[in-house]
Design an enzyme around this catalytic site. Structure first.
Site, short mmCIF file in Angstrom:
data_model
loop_
_atom_site.label_atom_id
_atom_site.label_comp_id
_atom_site.label_asym_id
_atom_site.label_seq_id
_atom_site.Cartn_x
_atom_site.Cartn_y
_atom_site.Cartn_z
N ASP A 21 -2.74 0.98 -4.76
CA ASP A 21 -3.61 -0.14 -4.70
C ASP A 21 -3.86 -0.44 -6.07
O ASP A 21 -4.34 0.35 -6.97
CB ASP A 21 -4.67 0.14 -3.75
N ASN A 69 1.84 -7.33 3.65
CA ASN A 69 2.19 -7.89 2.29
C ASN A 69 3.14 -9.14 2.38
O ASN A 69 3.24 -9.88 1.22
CB ASN A 69 2.73 -6.85 1.26
C1 FPP Z 1 -0.93 -3.04 -4.43
O1 FPP Z 1 -1.50 -3.84 -5.47
C2 FPP Z 1 0.41 -2.81 -4.71
C3 FPP Z 1 1.48 -3.48 -3.83
C4 FPP Z 1 1.12 -4.25 -2.85
C5 FPP Z 1 2.95 -3.15 -4.54
C6 FPP Z 1 2.96 -1.84 -4.93
C7 FPP Z 1 4.34 -1.82 -5.64
C8 FPP Z 1 4.73 -1.19 -6.63
C9 FPP Z 1 3.91 -0.38 -7.62
C10 FPP Z 1 6.17 -1.74 -7.10
C11 FPP Z 1 7.35 -1.62 -6.49
C12 FPP Z 1 7.52 -0.03 -6.13
C13 FPP Z 1 8.52 0.60 -6.55
C14 FPP Z 1 8.82 1.83 -5.81
C15 FPP Z 1 9.61 0.06 -7.37
P1 FPP Z 1 -2.08 -5.26 -5.21
O2 FPP Z 1 -1.35 -6.21 -5.53
O3 FPP Z 1 -2.70 -5.23 -3.65
O4 FPP Z 1 -3.57 -5.02 -5.91
P2 FPP Z 1 -4.96 -5.79 -5.79
O5 FPP Z 1 -5.48 -5.25 -4.61
O6 FPP Z 1 -5.51 -5.61 -6.90
O7 FPP Z 1 -4.67 -7.20 -5.57
#
Ligand code: FPP
Length: 246
Positions: A21, A69
C-alpha cells in the site's frame, strides 16, 4: 550479508504475503503522478523478492490489484496493467534462471486481454520451476474467492457435506497448492486486511509498517522479519502446550 543467525533463520516464515500500500501517497507527496509511485513500487517488488530468496523464504504472495481497485480511474488501471506486463516480460529470464514459479490468484478474466495473456504465459513458462514461489493476487478478493469456491462445490453432486472440513474446503480455494501465509505485511500504516487472504491468514502474524511501499526497502523487510521471529505463535494453544512440543 545474511542478517540472521542460523538459529534465527530456522524461525523465518515459510510464506510472506504483502499488501503493497501507499504507492499513490508516496508519489503525490513528491508532487508526482500516482503512476510514478506504482513504477517505483514495481522496483521494490524486485528488491523484496530478491531478499526473500537470499534469506530462504520460499513463498511470497503480493496483493497487486484488488477487485475493488477496478473502481480506480481508467488511466491508472491501464498504467498498472502495462507495468505488470512489462514486469513479467522483463523478469521471465531471471525467473527461469532462479527457478521461480509464478502463480496468480484472483479473477484473471477481469484483466485486460494483454495483461491476462502475459500472466498466463508466464505461469505456463514457469510451471516446472520448483525453487521459489511468487504469487500475484490480481483482480483478487477473498470474499469473491470463497463465493466462487462454494458455487463450484454446489454445482457438483459428489461432495458429502458431512465430510466437509477446512482441509477439504481449502482444496476449493485458488490457494490450494500454497501453504497458509505465516506473516502478512501491510505498508503505509493502515491496519486492515482489505479482503486479502481472509481465511488463509487466520493464524498469520500481521506486521504493519508506516513506510509507503516504494520505501519499504530491504532493511525494512528484514526489520519486519526480525519482529516476526520473536512472535509467539500459539495457534489457539496455551504457552505451556507449545513449550512441551519444542
Ligand atoms: C497500493 O497503492 C498499490 C496498488 C493498488 C498496486 C500495487 C501494484 C504494484 C506495486 C505494481 C504492480 C505489481 C507487480 C507485481 C508488477 P495505492 O495506489 O493504493 O496507494 P495510496 O493508498 O497511497 O493511494
Amino acid at each position: 550479508m545474511n542478517p540472521f543467525t542460523s538459529e534465527e533463520s530456522q524461525k523465518l516464515p515459510n510464506h510472506v504475503a504483502i499488501i503493497m500500500d501507499g504507492n499513490g501517497r508516496w508519489a503525490q507527496s513528491r508532487g508526482k503522478p500516482r503512476l510514478f509511485g506504482h513504477r517505483n513500487g514495481v522496483e521494490n517488488v524486485r528488491s523484496v523478492v530478491n531478499t526473500a530468496r537470499e534469506l530462504g523464504i520460499p513463498y511470497i504472495t503480493l496483493y497487486a490489484f484488488s477487485q475493488e481497485n477496478q473502481n480506480r480511474p481508467v488511466a491508472e488501471k491501464s498504467g498498472l496493467m502495462k507495468l505488470l506486463e512489462e514486469f513479467l516480460k522483463l523478469e521471465l529470464r531471471s525467473m527461469m534462471k532462479d527457478g521461480i514459479r509464478l502463480r496468480a490468484i484472483g479473477d484473471l478474466e477481469g484483466l485486460p486481454p494483454f495483461a491476462r495473456k502475459a500472466v498466463e504465459e508466464t505461469i505456463e513458462q514457469t510451471k516446472e520451476n520448483k525453487d521459489w514461489n511468487l504469487t500475484l493476487a490480481l483482480n483478487y478478493g477473498s470474499r469473491q474467492e470463497v463465493v466462487a469456491a462454494v458455487k463450484s462445490m454446489l454445482q457438483r453432486n459428489d461432495i458429502d457435506p458431512e465430510s466437509m472440513d477446512w482441509q477439504n474446503f481449502s482444496e476449493h480455494l485458488q490457494t490450494r497448492d500454497l501453504p497458509d501465509p505465516d506473516l502478512v505485511i501491510r505498508t503505509s500504516g493502515e491496519f486492515r486486511l482489505s479482503n486479502f487472504l481472509l481465511l488463509q491468514a487466520a493464524y498469520a502474524e500481521i506486521f504493519v509498517s508506516p513506510l509507503h511501499w516504494p520505501e519499504f526497502d530491504r532493511g525494512a523487510f528484514i526489520g519486519s522479519l526480525k519482529d516476526y521471529i520473536h512472535r509467539e505463535r500459539r495457534f489457539g494453544k496455551t504457552r505451556e502446550q507449545i513449550a512441551s512440543l519444542t
